[in-house]
Design a protein around this motif. Structure first.
Motif, PDB file in Angstrom:
ATOM      1  N   HIS A 179      31.320  25.179  67.327  1.00 42.56           N
ATOM      2  CA  HIS A 179      29.948  24.938  67.760  1.00 42.56           C
ATOM      3  C   HIS A 179      29.613  23.459  67.608  1.00 42.56           C
ATOM      4  CE1 HIS A 179      29.326  29.256  67.878  1.00 42.56           C
ATOM      5  NE2 HIS A 179      29.869  29.320  66.677  1.00 42.56           N
ATOM      6  N   GLU A 180      28.718  22.991  68.433  1.00 39.84           N
ATOM      7  CA  GLU A 180      28.306  21.597  68.376  1.00 39.84           C
ATOM      8  C   GLU A 180      27.877  21.240  66.955  1.00 39.84           C
ATOM      9  OE1 GLU A 180      25.522  18.479  70.859  1.00 39.84           O
ATOM     10  OE2 GLU A 180      25.411  20.608  71.312  1.00 39.84           O
ATOM     11  N   GLY A 181      28.399  20.124  66.461  1.00 39.11           N
ATOM     12  CA  GLY A 181      28.087  19.660  65.114  1.00 39.11           C
ATOM     13  C   GLY A 181      29.140  20.015  64.086  1.00 39.11           C
ATOM     14  N   ASN A 182      30.045  20.960  64.419  1.00 37.98           N
ATOM     15  CA  ASN A 182      31.121  21.314  63.489  1.00 37.98           C
ATOM     16  C   ASN A 182      32.043  20.131  63.267  1.00 37.98           C
ATOM     17  OD1 ASN A 182      31.589  24.601  64.884  1.00 37.98           O
ATOM     18  ND2 ASN A 182      30.475  24.099  63.054  1.00 37.98           N
ATOM     19  N   SER A 183      32.540  19.994  62.052  1.00 39.42           N
ATOM     20  CA  SER A 183      33.608  19.056  61.752  1.00 39.42           C
ATOM     21  C   SER A 183      34.900  19.842  61.642  1.00 39.42           C
ATOM     22  CB  SER A 183      33.349  18.332  60.428  1.00 39.42           C
ATOM     23  OG  SER A 183      32.283  17.437  60.556  1.00 39.42           O
ATOM     24  N   ILE A 184      35.952  19.315  62.242  1.00 43.59           N
ATOM     25  CA  ILE A 184      37.270  19.934  62.157  1.00 43.59           C
ATOM     26  C   ILE A 184      38.283  18.849  61.823  1.00 43.59           C
ATOM     27  CG2 ILE A 184      36.737  21.825  63.752  1.00 43.59           C
ATOM     28  CD1 ILE A 184      38.283  20.243  65.909  1.00 43.59           C
ATOM     29  N   TYR A 185      39.482  19.262  61.483  1.00 42.37           N
ATOM     30  CA  TYR A 185      40.552  18.330  61.148  1.00 42.37           C
ATOM     31  C   TYR A 185      41.711  18.562  62.105  1.00 42.37           C
ATOM     32  CZ  TYR A 185      37.704  17.654  57.091  1.00 42.37           C
ATOM     33  OH  TYR A 185      36.631  17.373  56.279  1.00 42.37           O
ATOM     34  N   ILE A 186      42.266  17.466  62.593  1.00 39.57           N
ATOM     35  CA  ILE A 186      43.379  17.542  63.535  1.00 39.57           C
ATOM     36  C   ILE A 186      44.456  16.555  63.106  1.00 39.57           C
ATOM     37  CG2 ILE A 186      41.902  18.222  65.470  1.00 39.57           C
ATOM     38  CD1 ILE A 186      42.208  15.266  66.459  1.00 39.57           C
ATOM     39  N   PHE A 187      45.652  16.740  63.641  1.00 43.72           N
ATOM     40  CA  PHE A 187      46.706  15.749  63.480  1.00 43.72           C
ATOM     41  C   PHE A 187      46.577  14.778  64.644  1.00 43.72           C
ATOM     42  CE2 PHE A 187      49.502  19.333  61.618  1.00 43.72           C
ATOM     43  CZ  PHE A 187      48.763  19.318  60.451  1.00 43.72           C
ATOM     44  N   TYR A 188      46.580  13.508  64.328  1.00 44.80           N
ATOM     45  CA  TYR A 188      46.398  12.483  65.349  1.00 44.80           C
ATOM     46  C   TYR A 188      47.594  11.539  65.294  1.00 44.80           C
ATOM     47  CZ  TYR A 188      44.278   8.645  67.975  1.00 44.80           C
ATOM     48  OH  TYR A 188      44.008   7.667  68.891  1.00 44.80           O
ATOM     49  N   ASP A 217      45.388  24.839  73.613  1.00 39.80           N
ATOM     50  CA  ASP A 217      46.503  24.187  72.941  1.00 39.80           C
ATOM     51  C   ASP A 217      46.077  23.391  71.714  1.00 39.80           C
ATOM     52  OD1 ASP A 217      48.211  25.158  74.905  1.00 39.80           O
ATOM     53  OD2 ASP A 217      47.982  23.358  76.140  1.00 39.80           O
ATOM     54  N   LEU A 218      44.784  23.250  71.491  1.00 39.40           N
ATOM     55  CA  LEU A 218      44.287  22.452  70.380  1.00 39.40           C
ATOM     56  C   LEU A 218      44.550  23.159  69.053  1.00 39.40           C
ATOM     57  CD1 LEU A 218      42.618  20.023  69.321  1.00 39.40           C
ATOM     58  CD2 LEU A 218      40.587  21.460  69.625  1.00 39.40           C
ATOM     59  N   ALA A 219      45.286  22.480  68.175  1.00 37.82           N
ATOM     60  CA  ALA A 219      45.489  22.984  66.816  1.00 37.82           C
ATOM     61  C   ALA A 219      44.487  22.265  65.926  1.00 37.82           C
ATOM     62  CB  ALA A 219      46.910  22.716  66.353  1.00 37.82           C
ATOM     63  N   TYR A 220      43.625  23.013  65.293  1.00 39.26           N
ATOM     64  CA  TYR A 220      42.614  22.407  64.438  1.00 39.26           C
ATOM     65  C   TYR A 220      42.468  23.221  63.169  1.00 39.26           C
ATOM     66  CZ  TYR A 220      39.428  26.067  65.988  1.00 39.26           C
ATOM     67  OH  TYR A 220      38.847  27.268  66.239  1.00 39.26           O
ATOM     68  N   TYR A 221      41.906  22.575  62.168  1.00 36.93           N
ATOM     69  CA  TYR A 221      41.745  23.190  60.859  1.00 36.93           C
ATOM     70  C   TYR A 221      40.311  22.963  60.404  1.00 36.93           C
ATOM     71  CZ  TYR A 221      46.638  22.842  61.651  1.00 36.93           C
ATOM     72  OH  TYR A 221      47.872  22.944  62.251  1.00 36.93           O
ATOM     73  N   THR A 222      39.753  23.950  59.719  1.00 39.29           N
ATOM     74  CA  THR A 222      38.353  23.866  59.334  1.00 39.29           C
ATOM     75  C   THR A 222      38.158  23.219  57.967  1.00 39.29           C
ATOM     76  OG1 THR A 222      38.448  26.124  58.498  1.00 39.29           O
ATOM     77  CG2 THR A 222      37.669  25.817  60.774  1.00 39.29           C
ATOM     78  N   SER A 223      39.248  22.989  57.236  1.00 33.98           N
ATOM     79  CA  SER A 223      39.129  22.296  55.959  1.00 33.98           C
ATOM     80  C   SER A 223      40.252  21.278  55.828  1.00 33.98           C
ATOM     81  CB  SER A 223      39.193  23.281  54.785  1.00 33.98           C
ATOM     82  OG  SER A 223      40.514  23.756  54.604  1.00 33.98           O
ATOM     83  N   LEU A 224      39.983  20.236  55.080  1.00 32.47           N
ATOM     84  CA  LEU A 224      40.988  19.211  54.839  1.00 32.47           C
ATOM     85  C   LEU A 224      42.173  19.792  54.073  1.00 32.47           C
ATOM     86  CD1 LEU A 224      41.929  16.296  54.993  1.00 32.47           C
ATOM     87  CD2 LEU A 224      40.543  15.819  52.948  1.00 32.47           C
ATOM     88  N   GLU A 225      41.910  20.676  53.143  1.00 32.44           N
ATOM     89  CA  GLU A 225      42.986  21.286  52.351  1.00 32.44           C
ATOM     90  C   GLU A 225      43.947  22.070  53.242  1.00 32.44           C
ATOM     91  OE1 GLU A 225      39.687  21.613  51.636  1.00 32.44           O
ATOM     92  OE2 GLU A 225      39.627  20.201  49.950  1.00 32.44           O
ATOM     93  N   GLU A 226      43.409  22.835  54.159  1.00 33.92           N
ATOM     94  CA  GLU A 226      44.244  23.593  55.092  1.00 33.92           C
ATOM     95  C   GLU A 226      45.071  22.642  55.953  1.00 33.92           C
ATOM     96  OE1 GLU A 226      43.773  27.017  58.558  1.00 33.92           O
ATOM     97  OE2 GLU A 226      42.030  25.805  58.016  1.00 33.92           O
ATOM     98  N   ALA A 227      44.444  21.587  56.458  1.00 25.59           N
ATOM     99  CA  ALA A 227      45.155  20.610  57.291  1.00 25.59           C
ATOM    100  C   ALA A 227      46.272  19.937  56.494  1.00 25.59           C
ATOM    101  CB  ALA A 227      44.181  19.567  57.828  1.00 25.59           C
TER     102      ALA A 227
END
Length: 75
Positions: A5-14, A53-63
């Motif tokens: 949802h708009e405003g969510n923060s997620i973590y990705i590999f960049y 195809d987007l791999a995302y994580y909802t917490s830094l620990e999970e990422a």
């Protein structure tokens, strides 16, 4: 994807665009793309489409856990 949802923060590999063998975990924000009106990932002042195809994580620990499993214990 339905739980983004708009405003969510997620973590990705960049991957560094200048050094392809370097990847980092980056925090991105879900925003409305002003051009398409669709939800998009905002990172470094750029909008990226959200696809299946987007791999995302909802917490830094999970990422970090997945990053270390994938790239080795280097984070």
């Amino acid at each position: 994807m339905n739980n983004l949802h708009e405003g969510n923060s997620i973590y990705i590999f960049y991957r560094n665009p200048h050094t392809q063998n370097v990847a980092t975990i980056e925090e991105a924000t879900i925003v409305q793309d002003p051009h398409s009106g669709e939800l998009a990932l905002a990172l470094y002042n750029t909008f990226y489409p959200i696809t299946e195809d987007l791999a995302y994580y909802t917490s830094l620990e999970e990422a970090e856990t997945v990053y270390n499993d994938y790239f080795g214990d280097t984070f």
